[in-house]
Each structure stands twice: as C-alpha cells, then as structure tokens.
Design a protein around this motif. Structure first.
Motif, mmCIF file in Angstrom:
data_model
loop_
_atom_site.group_PDB
_atom_site.id
_atom_site.type_symbol
_atom_site.label_atom_id
_atom_site.label_comp_id
_atom_site.label_asym_id
_atom_site.label_seq_id
_atom_site.Cartn_x
_atom_site.Cartn_y
_atom_site.Cartn_z
ATOM 1 N N THR A 132 8.058 -2.481 7.482
ATOM 2 C CA THR A 132 8.477 -1.616 6.377
ATOM 3 C C THR A 132 9.075 -0.317 6.910
ATOM 4 O O THR A 132 10.047 0.191 6.338
ATOM 5 N N ALA A 133 8.539 0.211 7.995
ATOM 6 C CA ALA A 133 9.113 1.426 8.591
ATOM 7 C C ALA A 133 10.522 1.142 9.095
ATOM 8 O O ALA A 133 11.418 1.979 8.974
ATOM 9 N N HIS A 134 10.739 -0.047 9.650
ATOM 10 C CA HIS A 134 12.051 -0.421 10.183
ATOM 11 C C HIS A 134 13.145 -0.362 9.116
ATOM 12 O O HIS A 134 14.291 -0.026 9.419
ATOM 13 N N VAL A 135 12.775 -0.693 7.872
ATOM 14 C CA VAL A 135 13.775 -0.662 6.791
ATOM 15 C C VAL A 135 13.740 0.658 6.028
ATOM 16 O O VAL A 135 14.319 0.776 4.950
ATOM 17 N N GLY A 136 13.044 1.661 6.586
ATOM 18 C CA GLY A 136 13.072 2.999 6.014
ATOM 19 C C GLY A 136 12.051 3.292 4.928
ATOM 20 O O GLY A 136 12.191 4.265 4.195
ATOM 21 N N HIS A 137 11.001 2.455 4.831
ATOM 22 C CA HIS A 137 9.991 2.637 3.790
ATOM 23 C C HIS A 137 8.601 2.498 4.401
ATOM 24 O O HIS A 137 7.987 1.421 4.344
ATOM 25 N N PRO A 138 8.088 3.595 4.976
ATOM 26 C CA PRO A 138 6.779 3.528 5.634
ATOM 27 C C PRO A 138 5.675 3.052 4.691
ATOM 28 O O PRO A 138 5.677 3.350 3.492
ATOM 29 N N THR A 139 4.734 2.327 5.255
ATOM 30 C CA THR A 139 3.585 1.843 4.507
ATOM 31 C C THR A 139 2.608 2.989 4.265
ATOM 32 O O THR A 139 2.225 3.691 5.191
ATOM 33 N N LEU A 140 2.206 3.137 3.019
ATOM 34 C CA LEU A 140 1.201 4.123 2.651
ATOM 35 C C LEU A 140 -0.188 3.494 2.554
ATOM 36 O O LEU A 140 -1.185 4.114 2.895
ATOM 37 N N ARG A 141 -0.231 2.259 2.063
ATOM 38 C CA ARG A 141 -1.502 1.546 1.894
ATOM 39 C C ARG A 141 -1.230 0.068 2.108
ATOM 40 O O ARG A 141 -0.232 -0.463 1.615
ATOM 41 N N LEU A 142 -2.130 -0.585 2.840
ATOM 42 C CA LEU A 142 -1.945 -1.994 3.178
ATOM 43 C C LEU A 142 -3.236 -2.749 2.890
ATOM 44 O O LEU A 142 -4.295 -2.413 3.431
ATOM 45 N N ILE A 143 -3.123 -3.755 2.019
ATOM 46 C CA ILE A 143 -4.268 -4.572 1.618
ATOM 47 C C ILE A 143 -3.920 -6.035 1.839
ATOM 48 O O ILE A 143 -2.946 -6.534 1.268
ATOM 49 N N ARG A 144 -4.703 -6.727 2.676
ATOM 50 C CA ARG A 144 -4.468 -8.170 2.826
ATOM 51 C C ARG A 144 -5.141 -8.866 1.650
ATOM 52 O O ARG A 144 -6.339 -8.741 1.442
ATOM 53 N N ALA A 145 -4.343 -9.601 0.882
ATOM 54 C CA ALA A 145 -4.812 -10.253 -0.341
ATOM 55 C C ALA A 145 -5.179 -11.713 -0.127
ATOM 56 O O ALA A 145 -6.006 -12.253 -0.877
ATOM 57 N N PRO B 294 12.447 0.654 -2.202
ATOM 58 C CA PRO B 294 13.371 -0.148 -1.409
ATOM 59 C C PRO B 294 14.465 -0.774 -2.266
ATOM 60 O O PRO B 294 14.194 -1.313 -3.338
ATOM 61 N N ASP B 295 15.706 -0.703 -1.771
ATOM 62 C CA ASP B 295 16.818 -1.328 -2.487
ATOM 63 C C ASP B 295 16.921 -2.796 -2.068
ATOM 64 O O ASP B 295 16.164 -3.283 -1.222
ATOM 65 N N ALA B 296 17.874 -3.480 -2.653
ATOM 66 C CA ALA B 296 18.048 -4.910 -2.380
ATOM 67 C C ALA B 296 18.313 -5.168 -0.893
ATOM 68 O O ALA B 296 17.811 -6.148 -0.334
ATOM 69 N N ALA B 297 19.065 -4.291 -0.230
ATOM 70 C CA ALA B 297 19.366 -4.488 1.198
ATOM 71 C C ALA B 297 18.098 -4.413 2.040
ATOM 72 O O ALA B 297 17.913 -5.217 2.965
ATOM 73 N N ALA B 298 17.209 -3.474 1.746
ATOM 74 C CA ALA B 298 15.954 -3.347 2.500
ATOM 75 C C ALA B 298 15.071 -4.571 2.272
ATOM 76 O O ALA B 298 14.492 -5.124 3.222
ATOM 77 N N LEU B 299 14.966 -5.016 1.022
ATOM 78 C CA LEU B 299 14.147 -6.191 0.721
ATOM 79 C C LEU B 299 14.727 -7.445 1.370
ATOM 80 O O LEU B 299 13.991 -8.273 1.918
ATOM 81 N N ASP B 300 16.054 -7.590 1.327
ATOM 82 C CA ASP B 300 16.694 -8.745 1.962
ATOM 83 C C ASP B 300 16.479 -8.742 3.476
ATOM 84 O O ASP B 300 16.278 -9.792 4.084
ATOM 85 N N ALA B 301 16.520 -7.562 4.089
ATOM 86 C CA ALA B 301 16.278 -7.472 5.537
ATOM 87 C C ALA B 301 14.883 -7.984 5.869
ATOM 88 O O ALA B 301 14.699 -8.739 6.837
ATOM 89 N N LEU B 302 13.886 -7.619 5.075
ATOM 90 C CA LEU B 302 12.520 -8.102 5.314
ATOM 91 C C LEU B 302 12.443 -9.613 5.094
ATOM 92 O O LEU B 302 11.780 -10.315 5.855
#
Length: 188
Positions: free
Chosen positions: A151-164, A84-92
């Motif tokens: 994450t899919a909305h900003v073009g980066h689908p989740t591959l693995r998700l762990i609640r920490a 993800p680039d800065a624009a994708a991270l900022d959108a989140l």
C-alpha cells in the motif's frame, strides 16, 4: 487428535509465546491469552497488526499453511491513508515490484469499515485534512510486512491492518484476545 485453534491477536501483541526482546519491560505475547500446551503459530502477524492467527499442534497442517508453494489465501482489512484511485488499485491487483521483487497479483475491493469492528488501543492517528478508507486485500504469499509495503508503494500507507481470513477460516465474530477451536480443513 490434532488441535487447531483460531485466535484474534490484539494490536501490540507479539505473535509468539515468549518475549526475547531487550526493551526492559516485558511485552504481551500469545501466552497472555492462550494456555494450551503444544500448539504453535502457523505463520506470523506483526506486533502492530491485528486479527486472525492459526495455532496448531499438527506439523503437517502448519507446513501447508505457511509454505509458499501451497498459496493459501490470506485476506486483510486494510485502512489506508487517502483515497486510492483506480490506477493505485489496479497496480495492487496486478502486483507491484518491491525491493525484494515483484508480488503476486492481489484480489481487492474497497469496503466500508468492517462490520463489528472493535476499537484499537491506541487509536490510529487521524488527520483532518487527509481522508482514509478501507480495502479488503487478499494475497497468496506472506513476505515480511508485505501488505504495508504494497500500500505504501502505491502512495497509500497502511494505518490499520487486520487479518480477516486464512484459507477457509475467518474471524467471524471472534473478539480480540479470544480463541476458539477450529475444524481441520479438508485435503488440499
């Protein structure tokens, strides 16, 4: 005295004690790991997600954790496809608009693979031509599959998700399929 436990839910485990599915083959549930009467999950964690679940016999605590008005932070380690680039991270960070409305702003940062990360069975799909990376993302709501949809909305689908972490509680070395007692949090 009320009881609260922290459980590291493995991948492919239903976040409930019984399987009401119609697939024919019983699926793994919390009862495969926890044999404590009277404790119930405070919130959900999808079957294809891993990590921290809180179970308690304290109804008031359960309501505090799950009700949106309390805005308990939930922290996730998210392996996403691509970089993800800065624009994708900022959108989140600002919040994105999903089909069910805008999300609250999220706190996030790129991280290395979490320390002590266990192998997942089955492993995530790997594509030689597409890199992946980890982000730590914290939200204060809990819509259905929210992190994956964000994450899919900003073009980066989740591959693995762990609640920490949930509120004051963290995985802190708790291995998949294991649980431990947790102190009750203070007022708030």
């Amino acid at each position: 005295m009320p009881r609260t436990i922290l459980f590291n839910k493995p991948f492919d485990v239903l976040p409930q004690f019984t399987d009401r599915g119609t697939e024919g083959t019983p699926r793994r549930t919390l009862s495969d790991f926890i044999a404590l009467p009277g404790v119930y999950p405070a919130g959900r964690l999808d079957r294809d997600s891993e990590g921290l679940m809180i179970l308690t016999d304290d109804g008031r605590l359960q309501a505090r954790i799950t009700h949106p008005r309390h805005k308990w932070p939930k922290t996730y380690w998210v392996q996403v496809e691509g970089l993800p680039d800065a624009a994708a991270l900022d959108a989140l960070r600002q919040g994105v608009t999903l089909k069910d409305g805008p999300t609250r702003p999220a706190r996030l940062r790129r991280i290395d693979a979490p320390p002590g990360l266990w192998d997942r069975n089955p492993p995530i799909r790997q594509r030689k031509s597409v890199p992946d990376c980890w982000i730590e993302l914290q939200i204060t709501e809990g819509r259905n599959r929210q992190v994956r949809r964000m994450t899919a909305h900003v073009g980066h689908p989740t591959l693995r998700l762990i609640r920490a972490a949930i509120g004051p509680w963290r995985l802190d070395g708790l291995t998949p399929g294991n649980w431990r007692d947790a102190p009750k949090p203070g007022p708030g």
